[in-house]
Design a protein around this motif. Structure first.
Motif, PDB file in Angstrom:
ATOM      1  N   GLU A  64      -5.949  -1.689  31.276  1.00  0.00           N
ATOM      2  CA  GLU A  64      -4.977  -1.320  32.312  1.00  0.00           C
ATOM      3  C   GLU A  64      -5.627  -1.036  33.661  1.00  0.00           C
ATOM      4  O   GLU A  64      -4.935  -0.979  34.685  1.00  0.00           O
ATOM      5  N   HIS A  65      -6.943  -0.845  33.678  1.00  0.00           N
ATOM      6  CA  HIS A  65      -7.646  -0.577  34.928  1.00  0.00           C
ATOM      7  C   HIS A  65      -8.360  -1.808  35.494  1.00  0.00           C
ATOM      8  O   HIS A  65      -8.903  -1.740  36.595  1.00  0.00           O
ATOM      9  N   TRP A  66      -8.370  -2.896  34.748  1.00  0.00           N
ATOM     10  CA  TRP A  66      -9.129  -4.069  35.192  1.00  0.00           C
ATOM     11  C   TRP A  66      -8.651  -4.564  36.555  1.00  0.00           C
ATOM     12  O   TRP A  66      -7.465  -4.785  36.786  1.00  0.00           O
ATOM     13  N   GLY A  67      -9.589  -4.735  37.455  1.00  0.00           N
ATOM     14  CA  GLY A  67      -9.297  -5.313  38.767  1.00  0.00           C
ATOM     15  C   GLY A  67      -8.650  -4.377  39.757  1.00  0.00           C
ATOM     16  O   GLY A  67      -8.309  -4.796  40.863  1.00  0.00           O
ATOM     17  N   CYS A  68      -8.504  -3.093  39.414  1.00  0.00           N
ATOM     18  CA  CYS A  68      -7.849  -2.170  40.339  1.00  0.00           C
ATOM     19  C   CYS A  68      -8.857  -1.634  41.360  1.00  0.00           C
ATOM     20  O   CYS A  68     -10.062  -1.753  41.196  1.00  0.00           O
ATOM     21  N   ASN A  69      -8.334  -1.053  42.446  1.00  0.00           N
ATOM     22  CA  ASN A  69      -9.135  -0.305  43.436  1.00  0.00           C
ATOM     23  C   ASN A  69     -10.345  -1.096  43.920  1.00  0.00           C
ATOM     24  O   ASN A  69     -11.495  -0.701  43.741  1.00  0.00           O
ATOM     25  N   ARG A  70     -10.082  -2.207  44.577  1.00  0.00           N
ATOM     26  CA  ARG A  70     -11.149  -3.086  45.043  1.00  0.00           C
ATOM     27  C   ARG A  70     -11.675  -2.696  46.418  1.00  0.00           C
ATOM     28  O   ARG A  70     -12.686  -3.228  46.875  1.00  0.00           O
ATOM     29  N   GLY A  71     -10.973  -1.786  47.098  1.00  0.00           N
ATOM     30  CA  GLY A  71     -11.391  -1.373  48.429  1.00  0.00           C
ATOM     31  C   GLY A  71     -12.633  -0.505  48.393  1.00  0.00           C
ATOM     32  O   GLY A  71     -13.068  -0.037  47.336  1.00  0.00           O
ATOM     33  N   PHE A  72     -13.170  -0.260  49.579  1.00  0.00           N
ATOM     34  CA  PHE A  72     -14.386   0.540  49.706  1.00  0.00           C
ATOM     35  C   PHE A  72     -14.120   1.855  50.425  1.00  0.00           C
ATOM     36  O   PHE A  72     -14.522   2.906  49.965  1.00  0.00           O
ATOM     37  N   GLU A  73     -13.449   1.801  51.558  1.00  0.00           N
ATOM     38  CA  GLU A  73     -13.163   3.031  52.301  1.00  0.00           C
ATOM     39  C   GLU A  73     -11.662   3.300  52.378  1.00  0.00           C
ATOM     40  O   GLU A  73     -11.214   4.412  52.148  1.00  0.00           O
ATOM     41  N   LEU A  74     -10.888   2.262  52.702  1.00  0.00           N
ATOM     42  CA  LEU A  74      -9.457   2.422  52.900  1.00  0.00           C
ATOM     43  C   LEU A  74      -8.679   1.890  51.703  1.00  0.00           C
ATOM     44  O   LEU A  74      -8.959   0.795  51.204  1.00  0.00           O
ATOM     45  N   ALA A  75      -7.706   2.663  51.250  1.00  0.00           N
ATOM     46  CA  ALA A  75      -6.877   2.255  50.115  1.00  0.00           C
ATOM     47  C   ALA A  75      -5.721   1.359  50.534  1.00  0.00           C
ATOM     48  O   ALA A  75      -5.042   0.794  49.670  1.00  0.00           O
ATOM     49  N   VAL A  76      -5.499   1.209  51.833  1.00  0.00           N
ATOM     50  CA  VAL A  76      -4.333   0.460  52.303  1.00  0.00           C
ATOM     51  C   VAL A  76      -4.399  -1.005  51.872  1.00  0.00           C
ATOM     52  O   VAL A  76      -3.366  -1.618  51.575  1.00  0.00           O
ATOM     53  N   TRP A  77      -5.615  -1.587  51.807  1.00  0.00           N
ATOM     54  CA  TRP A  77      -5.719  -2.998  51.413  1.00  0.00           C
ATOM     55  C   TRP A  77      -5.260  -3.175  49.967  1.00  0.00           C
ATOM     56  O   TRP A  77      -4.546  -4.129  49.655  1.00  0.00           O
ATOM     57  N   ASP A  78      -5.668  -2.253  49.085  1.00  0.00           N
ATOM     58  CA  ASP A  78      -5.226  -2.319  47.691  1.00  0.00           C
ATOM     59  C   ASP A  78      -3.720  -2.104  47.581  1.00  0.00           C
ATOM     60  O   ASP A  78      -3.057  -2.738  46.748  1.00  0.00           O
ATOM     61  N   ARG A  79      -3.175  -1.225  48.408  1.00  0.00           N
ATOM     62  CA  ARG A  79      -1.727  -1.003  48.377  1.00  0.00           C
ATOM     63  C   ARG A  79      -0.992  -2.278  48.745  1.00  0.00           C
ATOM     64  O   ARG A  79       0.003  -2.654  48.100  1.00  0.00           O
ATOM     65  N   LEU A  80      -1.461  -2.967  49.764  1.00  0.00           N
ATOM     66  CA  LEU A  80      -0.796  -4.195  50.199  1.00  0.00           C
ATOM     67  C   LEU A  80      -0.969  -5.317  49.178  1.00  0.00           C
ATOM     68  O   LEU A  80      -0.078  -6.158  49.010  1.00  0.00           O
ATOM     69  N   TYR A  81      -2.120  -5.334  48.501  1.00  0.00           N
ATOM     70  CA  TYR A  81      -2.435  -6.420  47.563  1.00  0.00           C
ATOM     71  C   TYR A  81      -1.902  -6.133  46.160  1.00  0.00           C
ATOM     72  O   TYR A  81      -1.882  -7.018  45.299  1.00  0.00           O
ATOM     73  N   GLY A  82      -1.463  -4.897  45.923  1.00  0.00           N
ATOM     74  CA  GLY A  82      -0.911  -4.534  44.634  1.00  0.00           C
ATOM     75  C   GLY A  82      -1.942  -4.158  43.592  1.00  0.00           C
ATOM     76  O   GLY A  82      -1.653  -4.224  42.380  1.00  0.00           O
ATOM     77  N   THR A  83      -3.143  -3.741  44.028  1.00  0.00           N
ATOM     78  CA  THR A  83      -4.210  -3.403  43.079  1.00  0.00           C
ATOM     79  C   THR A  83      -4.590  -1.924  43.133  1.00  0.00           C
ATOM     80  O   THR A  83      -5.590  -1.528  42.530  1.00  0.00           O
ATOM     81  N   LEU A  84      -3.809  -1.108  43.833  1.00  0.00           N
ATOM     82  CA  LEU A  84      -4.152   0.308  43.929  1.00  0.00           C
ATOM     83  C   LEU A  84      -3.751   1.045  42.652  1.00  0.00           C
ATOM     84  O   LEU A  84      -2.624   0.915  42.171  1.00  0.00           O
ATOM     85  N   CYS A  85      -4.686   1.817  42.123  1.00  0.00           N
ATOM     86  CA  CYS A  85      -4.429   2.696  40.982  1.00  0.00           C
ATOM     87  C   CYS A  85      -4.872   4.094  41.404  1.00  0.00           C
ATOM     88  O   CYS A  85      -6.075   4.374  41.479  1.00  0.00           O
ATOM     89  N   VAL A  86      -3.919   4.946  41.732  1.00  0.00           N
ATOM     90  CA  VAL A  86      -4.236   6.266  42.276  1.00  0.00           C
ATOM     91  C   VAL A  86      -4.736   7.167  41.149  1.00  0.00           C
ATOM     92  O   VAL A  86      -4.044   7.357  40.143  1.00  0.00           O
ATOM     93  N   PRO A  87      -5.937   7.731  41.285  1.00  0.00           N
ATOM     94  CA  PRO A  87      -6.460   8.595  40.222  1.00  0.00           C
ATOM     95  C   PRO A  87      -5.826   9.979  40.265  1.00  0.00           C
ATOM     96  O   PRO A  87      -5.429  10.460  41.326  1.00  0.00           O
ATOM     97  N   PRO A  88      -5.746  10.643  39.119  1.00  0.00           N
ATOM     98  CA  PRO A  88      -5.239  12.018  39.108  1.00  0.00           C
ATOM     99  C   PRO A  88      -6.317  12.977  39.609  1.00  0.00           C
ATOM    100  O   PRO A  88      -7.485  12.604  39.771  1.00  0.00           O
ATOM    101  N   ASP A  89      -5.932  14.209  39.852  1.00  0.00           N
ATOM    102  CA  ASP A  89      -6.903  15.206  40.290  1.00  0.00           C
ATOM    103  C   ASP A  89      -7.833  15.629  39.156  1.00  0.00           C
ATOM    104  O   ASP A  89      -8.984  16.005  39.394  1.00  0.00           O
ATOM    105  N   HIS A  90      -7.340  15.571  37.920  1.00  0.00           N
ATOM    106  CA  HIS A  90      -8.166  16.031  36.798  1.00  0.00           C
ATOM    107  C   HIS A  90      -9.068  14.912  36.299  1.00  0.00           C
ATOM    108  O   HIS A  90      -8.777  13.724  36.461  1.00  0.00           O
ATOM    109  N   GLN A  91     -10.181  15.291  35.700  1.00  0.00           N
ATOM    110  CA  GLN A  91     -11.167  14.359  35.184  1.00  0.00           C
ATOM    111  C   GLN A  91     -10.591  13.502  34.055  1.00  0.00           C
ATOM    112  O   GLN A  91      -9.932  14.011  33.147  1.00  0.00           O
ATOM    113  N   LEU A  92     -10.809  12.197  34.143  1.00  0.00           N
ATOM    114  CA  LEU A  92     -10.493  11.293  33.049  1.00  0.00           C
ATOM    115  C   LEU A  92     -11.795  10.923  32.335  1.00  0.00           C
ATOM    116  O   LEU A  92     -12.816  10.702  32.982  1.00  0.00           O
ATOM    117  N   HIS A  93     -11.755  10.870  31.047  1.00  0.00           N
ATOM    118  CA  HIS A  93     -12.935  10.497  30.275  1.00  0.00           C
ATOM    119  C   HIS A  93     -12.865   8.995  30.002  1.00  0.00           C
ATOM    120  O   HIS A  93     -12.168   8.544  29.091  1.00  0.00           O
TER     121      HIS A  93
END
Length: 274
Positions: free
Chosen positions: A200-229
């Motif tokens: 489910e995470h494959w190919g997400c969050n391809r940006g480096f500094e700005l998340a706007v490119w991923d939002r426009l491209y449909g690849t943004l996966c916003v992480p939660p505040d808590h740690q994921l293992h």
């Protein structure tokens, strides 16, 4: 202490990172130095082909505003160029075979950032150079031939500021900017999701500094505040088989040949992470 544990820093995947880094640092600049493309060289080529900069410099009253604008636009062009290059590495099947080198890391340390195939390095340099070089030519041609971006310690001021956090992108320390900023900026937590072996995470969050490119491209996966293992790696049947410098350099060519000759019936593990 968990982030400094031997399980991470002396994992076979991390140990090959150290050897790969030393070889890349010495031999790749020698091998690719003559074909490296920079924004300045793109600007020079455009000036030669399309005309030189105008003779008159910008009115001093507008120079500060123009330099601020150029600094901001240069940052946007560079960041967007890296995003485009990264998308090519994920979405073009034969380029993905080389980008697998980076995603084959099973643990993340700061040196994992250098676990990149030379072809990867070249593409990640060339594409941003095309964007920043074209932008520079436009400014030199129509605004001010002597314009330059603002720097700090010899580096673009915005890139320098973001690089302070970027060093943590490839370390298993969960740093999230919170639900608000996470929709605009790429945090280290974003990039950990990018390296996740879970489908489910494959190919997400391809940006480096700005998340706007991923939002426009449909690849943004916003992480939660808590740690994921998370489990890192390719998530295919090759995880654990990349613990060799020779394989990191040469296995992509074999995988590419296999992709070409099995085009009609590609195994699942040869499919890009989209």
């Amino acid at each position: 202490a968990r982030f400094l544990s031997r399980d991470i820093w002396w994992h076979p995947s991390a140990r090959v990172d150290y050897r790969f880094y030393l070889i890349n640092a010495v031999f790749v600049p020698l091998a690719l130095g003559s074909i490296w493309l920079h924004g300045a060289s793109v600007n020079a080529m455009l000036e030669q082909m399309l005309g030189t900069a105008p003779a008159a410099a910008l009115n001093p009253d507008y120079r500060v505003a123009a330099r601020l604008a150029y600094s901001l636009l240069f940052f946007l062009a560079y960041d967007f160029g890296r995003f485009v290059a990264h998308c090519l590495l994920h979405d073009v099947p034969w380029l993905w075979e080389f980008h697998k080198v980076h995603h084959s890391a099973e643990v993340l340390t700061p040196l994992t950032a250098a676990r990149v195939h030379p072809l990867d390095l070249a593409l990640m340099a060339w594409v941003p150079a095309l964007f920043t070089g074209t932008l520079t030519w436009c400014f030199h041609r129509w605004i001010d031939p002597g314009i330059a971006f603002y720097t700090f310690l010899g580096m673009h001021v915005l890139l320098w500021a973001f690089s302070l956090v970027d060093n943590l992108r490839h370390w298993q320390v969960w740093i999230s900017y919170g639900s608000g900023l996470n929709r605009w900026l790429i945090s280290p937590a974003h990039h950990q999701l990018h390296h996740s072996a879970e489908r489910e995470h494959w190919g997400c969050n391809r940006g480096f500094e700005l998340a706007v490119w991923d939002r426009l491209y449909g690849t943004l996966c916003v992480p939660p505040d808590h740690q994921l293992h998370l489990r890192f790696g390719l998530g295919d049947d090759t995880d654990g088989r990349w613990h060799s410098v020779a394989r990191l350099y040469f296995w992509p060519f074999g995988l590419l040949a296999k992709r070409v000759f099995t085009r009609g019936s590609k195994p699942d593990h040869l499919t890009p992470r989209q």
